[in-house]
Design an enzyme around this catalytic site. Structure first.
Site, PDB file in Angstrom:
ATOM      1  N   GLU A   1       1.116  -1.892  -0.741  1.00 23.62           N
ATOM      2  CA  GLU A   1       0.391  -0.679  -1.120  1.00 23.62           C
ATOM      3  C   GLU A   1      -0.963  -0.515  -0.430  1.00 23.62           C
ATOM      4  O   GLU A   1      -1.828   0.190  -0.924  1.00 23.62           O
ATOM      5  CB  GLU A   1       0.245  -0.570  -2.653  1.00 23.62           C
ATOM      6  CG  GLU A   1       1.594  -0.490  -3.358  1.00 23.62           C
ATOM      7  CD  GLU A   1       1.503  -0.113  -4.832  1.00 23.62           C
ATOM      8  OE1 GLU A   1       0.402   0.201  -5.317  1.00 23.62           O
ATOM      9  OE2 GLU A   1       2.548  -0.134  -5.499  1.00 23.62           O
TER      10      GLU A   1
ATOM     11  N   GLU B   1       9.260  -2.558  -6.408  1.00 26.55           N
ATOM     12  CA  GLU B   1       8.736  -2.516  -7.779  1.00 26.55           C
ATOM     13  C   GLU B   1       9.271  -1.258  -8.430  1.00 26.55           C
ATOM     14  O   GLU B   1       9.233  -0.186  -7.830  1.00 26.55           O
ATOM     15  CB  GLU B   1       7.194  -2.398  -7.831  1.00 26.55           C
ATOM     16  CG  GLU B   1       6.445  -3.624  -7.405  1.00 26.55           C
ATOM     17  CD  GLU B   1       4.911  -3.443  -7.539  1.00 26.55           C
ATOM     18  OE1 GLU B   1       4.455  -2.685  -8.420  1.00 26.55           O
ATOM     19  OE2 GLU B   1       4.194  -4.073  -6.750  1.00 26.55           O
TER      20      GLU B   1
END
Ligand SMILES: *[C@@H]1O[C@H](CO)[C@@H](O)[C@H](O)[C@H]1NC(C)=O
Ligand SMILES: *[C@@H]1O[C@H](CO)[C@@H](O)[C@H](O)[C@H]1NC(C)=O
Ligand SMILES: *[C@@H]1O[C@H](CO)[C@@H](O)[C@H](O)[C@H]1NC(C)=O
Length: 414
Positions: A133, A245
């Site tokens: 991220e 995720e």
């Protein structure tokens, strides 16, 4: 154009179906009080994952955010000997938002692990992600959700990817597939295409719960999830897309129409996990247990919060995880999202996506059990991300942990 986009999506799905399909959880490197997880802590988690009631031993893979053992400079993370003992496969992570010094330490830990543990270790490795991220944290939405977020720009990430490839050349990990993990709207942002060009697979973190700028009730979660997945696959041009995720919280704040609850978390597990992703796409769920000792808000842990390895070993899931009798509701079965191609294409057009926040990864420091915690920071208006924290490296402040990934879009994706 549309046709080729569609074909590339299909190719991405097909290629992830063909080989072994991995299923597991995300694991942070530290607890919320910043103490480091030890080998025993990782062993307890990996054992609990394999013994998770209702799942028939399917959760045998671990995604890590860092190669570095918590509170050390560059010692290999003790999740490695734990994985060797528990026969848990590994999706390795290099924390890439700690600057060059941090990445140099990550690479030192990686090469030390290859030397120290040999093929007992390398045979377990299914992939290696350079970063988590990092692009999201420096995107427009990422900075709105957390102005203190520290990430990395695409040029910097490509440089780190090159360094990692150089470091593993000639080692037993020379052929490991290298990827990067980010939010779906980081992948669809063409300014980041150099990262896609540099990697073998794309990891996507997807949380419809956090997509608070669109209609994101649990009833829409399935479509939001697969629209985001498909958009990522299209951006990837045929490279495999792994679900690194995903999850739905059992408690915490309501994000637009996204309501945390046990019932909604179970619906998400059933529809996204059981009925569509598990066994078809490599998936690392978020998360087995909440970070401890401070329980994150929102809470994503299937086992809730546990306080000791012994408790973890006896913990029952908070809701029924069995996939045995799960099938998609008729309303979804007849929707274009599960239909054949032509229907799918039609749906995508015009889809929106909204802001998705991810719990994601957090910050830099490391963390947690995965989850990130709520500990720090967060001013609540941002969408918090439970996420993960990563590395134990010292660099960044633990407080920047929440990422939220808001993925937005608005624009038609295809
Ligand atoms: C797109 O990516 C670039 C490079 O990572 C970033 O600077 C920019 O903010 C991103 N755009 C949006 C709308 O987030
Ligand atoms: C699945 O459904 C069958 C038939 O109703 C039932 O016998 C079985 O116990 C169910 N299995 C689970 C794991 O719920
Ligand atoms: C995603 O793509 C697959 C494969 O093309 C398709 O079957 C599905 O309907 C798409 N889902 C959505 C929500 O667009």
């Amino acid at each position: 154009m549309r046709t080729s986009t569609f074909l590339s999506v299909a190719a991405a799905l097909t290629s992830s179906v063909s080989a072994t399909v991995y299923q597991g959880f995300n694991y942070g490197s530290t607890f919320t009080d910043n103490t480091a997880k030890t080998q025993a802590d990782f062993e307890a988690e990996f054992t609990a994952a394999k013994n998770l009631v209702g799942t028939s031993g399917a959760f045998t893979s671990a995604r890590l955010y860092t190669m570095i053992q918590g509170n050390t400079v560059s010692d290999p993370i003790q999740a490695i000997p734990a994985a060797i003992k528990e026969k848990t496969s590994l999706l390795l992570g290099i924390w890439a938002s700690g600057g060059q010094a941090g990445v140099t330490n990550e690479i030192a830990a990686l090469t030390a692990a290859i030397t120290n543990y040999g093929t007992d270790f390398t045979d377990l490795v299914v992939g290696l992600s350079v970063g988590s991220e990092d692009l999201y944290r420096v995107s427009v939405t990422g900075l709105i959700n957390d102005p203190t977020g520290v990430g990395a720009d695409p040029t910097t990430l490509v440089e780190y990817i090159t360094q990692v490839k150089t470091a593993i050349k000639g080692t037993a990990l020379a052929n490991v597939p290298i990827g990067h993990v980010d939010t779906w709207n980081s992948w669809t942002n063409s300014s980041n295409n150099a990262v896609i060009d540099a990697i073998d697979w794309l990891g996507v973190d997807e949380y419809p719960y956090f997509q608070n700028t669109v209609s994101n009730s649990i009833d829409s979660a399935y479509d939001l999830f697969w629209e985001a997945y498909n958009a990522t696959a299209a951006a990837g041009g045929g490279k495999p897309v792994w679900i690194t995720e995903t999850g739905w919280p059992i408690s915490g704040k309501t994000e637009n129409l996204g309501v945390p609850s046990l019932a909604n978390a179970k619906t998400f597990w059933d529809e996204i996990g059981c009925a569509s992703a598990f066994g078809k796409v490599n998936t690392w769920w978020y998360v087995l247990q909440d970070a401890a000792p401070t329980t994150p808000v929102p809470s994503f842990g299937l086992l809730g919060s546990t306080t000791s390895d012994a408790t973890l070993g006896t913990q029952q899931p908070l809701y029924d995880l069995s996939c045995a009798n799960v099938s998609l509701p008729a309303s979804l079965l007849s929707s274009p999202s599960t239909a054949t191609t032509s229907g799918a294409t039609a749906t995508r057009t015009g889809s929106t996506s909204g802001t998705q926040t991810t719990p994601g990864s957090a910050g830099s420091t490391g963390t947690g059990t995965g989850s990130g915690s709520g500990t720090s920071g967060t001013s609540s208006s941002q969408s918090v991300s439970p996420s993960t924290k990563a590395n134990g490296a010292s660099t960044v402040a633990a407080s920047s942990m929440f990422l939220a990934c808001a993925l937005f879009a608005g624009a038609a994706l295809f």
